[in-house]
Design a protein around this motif. Structure first.
Motif, short mmCIF file in Angstrom:
data_model
loop_
_atom_site.label_atom_id
_atom_site.label_comp_id
_atom_site.label_asym_id
_atom_site.label_seq_id
_atom_site.Cartn_x
_atom_site.Cartn_y
_atom_site.Cartn_z
N GLY A 86 0.65 -1.26 0.10
CA GLY A 86 0.03 -0.01 0.08
C GLY A 86 0.94 1.33 0.12
O GLY A 86 0.55 2.23 -0.73
N LEU A 87 1.65 1.23 0.80
CA LEU A 87 2.69 2.54 0.86
C LEU A 87 3.45 2.79 -0.34
O LEU A 87 3.46 3.86 -0.87
CB LEU A 87 3.80 2.15 1.94
N PHE A 88 4.14 1.62 -1.00
CA PHE A 88 4.64 2.00 -2.28
C PHE A 88 3.85 2.22 -3.43
O PHE A 88 4.13 2.83 -4.37
CB PHE A 88 5.65 0.72 -2.49
N ALA A 92 4.30 5.17 -5.54
CA ALA A 92 4.64 5.21 -6.98
C ALA A 92 3.87 6.13 -7.85
O ALA A 92 3.99 6.51 -8.94
CB ALA A 92 4.32 3.70 -7.62
N HIS A 93 2.46 6.49 -7.10
CA HIS A 93 1.52 7.36 -7.83
C HIS A 93 1.85 8.85 -7.07
O HIS A 93 0.96 9.67 -7.51
CB HIS A 93 0.36 7.02 -7.73
N SER A 94 3.11 9.04 -6.58
CA SER A 94 3.05 10.38 -5.96
C SER A 94 4.42 10.94 -6.42
O SER A 94 5.09 11.25 -5.22
CB SER A 94 2.81 10.39 -4.39
N LYS A 95 5.05 10.39 -7.39
CA LYS A 95 6.50 11.04 -7.92
C LYS A 95 7.62 10.62 -6.76
O LYS A 95 8.51 11.18 -6.38
CB LYS A 95 6.52 12.58 -7.84
N ALA A 172 -2.52 10.76 1.88
CA ALA A 172 -2.69 9.60 2.46
C ALA A 172 -2.96 9.81 3.96
O ALA A 172 -1.96 10.26 4.77
CB ALA A 172 -1.82 8.59 1.92
N ALA A 173 -3.92 8.98 4.34
CA ALA A 173 -4.08 8.76 5.94
C ALA A 173 -3.91 7.38 6.10
O ALA A 173 -4.29 6.35 5.32
CB ALA A 173 -5.49 9.07 6.32
N LEU A 174 -2.95 6.74 6.96
CA LEU A 174 -2.93 5.58 7.38
C LEU A 174 -3.66 5.30 8.62
O LEU A 174 -3.56 5.93 9.71
CB LEU A 174 -1.37 5.08 7.77
N PHE A 175 -4.45 4.09 8.76
CA PHE A 175 -5.06 3.73 9.87
C PHE A 175 -4.53 2.23 10.11
O PHE A 175 -5.16 1.20 9.71
CB PHE A 175 -6.53 3.64 9.87
N SER A 176 -3.49 1.84 10.92
CA SER A 176 -2.90 0.73 11.31
C SER A 176 -3.33 0.06 12.66
O SER A 176 -2.91 0.62 13.57
CB SER A 176 -1.52 0.74 10.96
#
Length: 279
Positions: A86-88, A92-95, A172-176
């Motif tokens: 998810g992070l990559f 990849a879509h954020s330069k 991006a928001a992460l909810f882990s």
């Protein structure tokens, strides 16, 4: 919003288990309300917990351990392939850059766990949203140009947009392993959508296998981590996904995470899901 974790690293025995057993944490009950579950257990705002996490996170910051999870120290690399996917994907879509708002990220547990791999990106900024106890410690002892700790998503967005980390504004928001420990998780997701995040990355979140509605339980954490108990949700999958669709997000990827829970009359599997704004 301390993120729970299933298992204990028994350092006094010299054991190094990089993937703890989920069975070390227990869940019970099917409560009618969050308040009813809360009355049957403790809570999150505990100075003892803050201090234990602070001490462990300081050892990670100072290079004495690789990362910590809920105050338990880890000395060997242990990556989550679903989370990294998810992070990559976002990067990849954020330069080739990340500017993440990590909701409930303690003192940088996920950031430090993956810091070595994130260093391969052109830029990275990690903004944590936490309880006041963690914010005070984080701002005093852990903040850098790349890592910050804040009280609200609005504060994290503003700081991330004005950081020196050479990234664009947070997208991006992460909810882990955090939504299940919030009294009103849907309200927090609505807030995130209102902030305009392009991506919502939802990691280590438990979904019932047979339940037809969300379920509220009490989680008990063993003394090897810290003796505590908390209300905890288990979500009904279809309804959860539908709510995200209604907020204007569509699923990009999904896979199972590493925790699976036995509730006696049902089972639950944690999942990692990435959603991208669709409108």
């Amino acid at each position: 919003m301390i993120r729970r974790f299933g298992g204990a690293l028994l350092r006094r025995l010299g054991l190094r288990r990089t993937r703890p057993a989920a069975g070390d944490v227990s869940f019970s009950g099917n409560y009618a309300s969050w308040a009813a579950a809360g009355a049957a257990c403790g809570g999150y705002d505990n100075p003892t917990v803050f201090e234990r996490v602070r001490q462990s996170a300081a050892k990670v910051r100072d290079g004495e351990a690789l990362f910590e999870r809920d105050s338990v120290l880890f000395y060997e690399a242990d990556y989550s392939a679903p989370l990294l996917a998810g992070l990559f994907y976002i990067a990849a879509h954020s330069k080739s850059s990340l500017n993440i708002v990590d909701f409930g990220g303690a003192l940088g547990s996920t950031y430090f766990q993956n810091r070595e791999l994130l260093a391969s990106l052109d830029a990275c900024r990690w903004s944590i949203v936490e309880q006041t106890g963690f914010v005070e410690i984080g701002q005093r002892e852990f903040s850098t140009d790349e890592l910050g700790v804040y009280n609200t998503m609005a504060e994290a967005l503003e700081a991330g947009a004005n950081s020196k980390a050479n990234t664009a504004a947070p997208n991006a928001a992460l909810f882990s392993s955090v939504l299940q420990y919030l009294a009103e998780p849907e309200q927090v997701l609505r807030e995130a959508a209102g902030c305009g995040f392009e991506y919502l990355l939802i990691d280590r979140t438990p979904f019932l296998e047979n339940g037809t509605s969300d379920r509220i339980t009490v989680q008990r954490v063993p003394e090897e981590i810290y003796s505590a108990s908390y209300p905890a949700w288990f979500f009904e999958y279809d309804g959860f996904c539908k709510r995200l669709n209604q907020l204007g997000y569509e699923q990009v990827l999904e896979t199972t995470a590493w925790e699976r829970w036995d509730l006696g009359d049902d089972c639950a599997q944690t999942r990692c899901m990435l959603y991208r704004r669709s409108n």
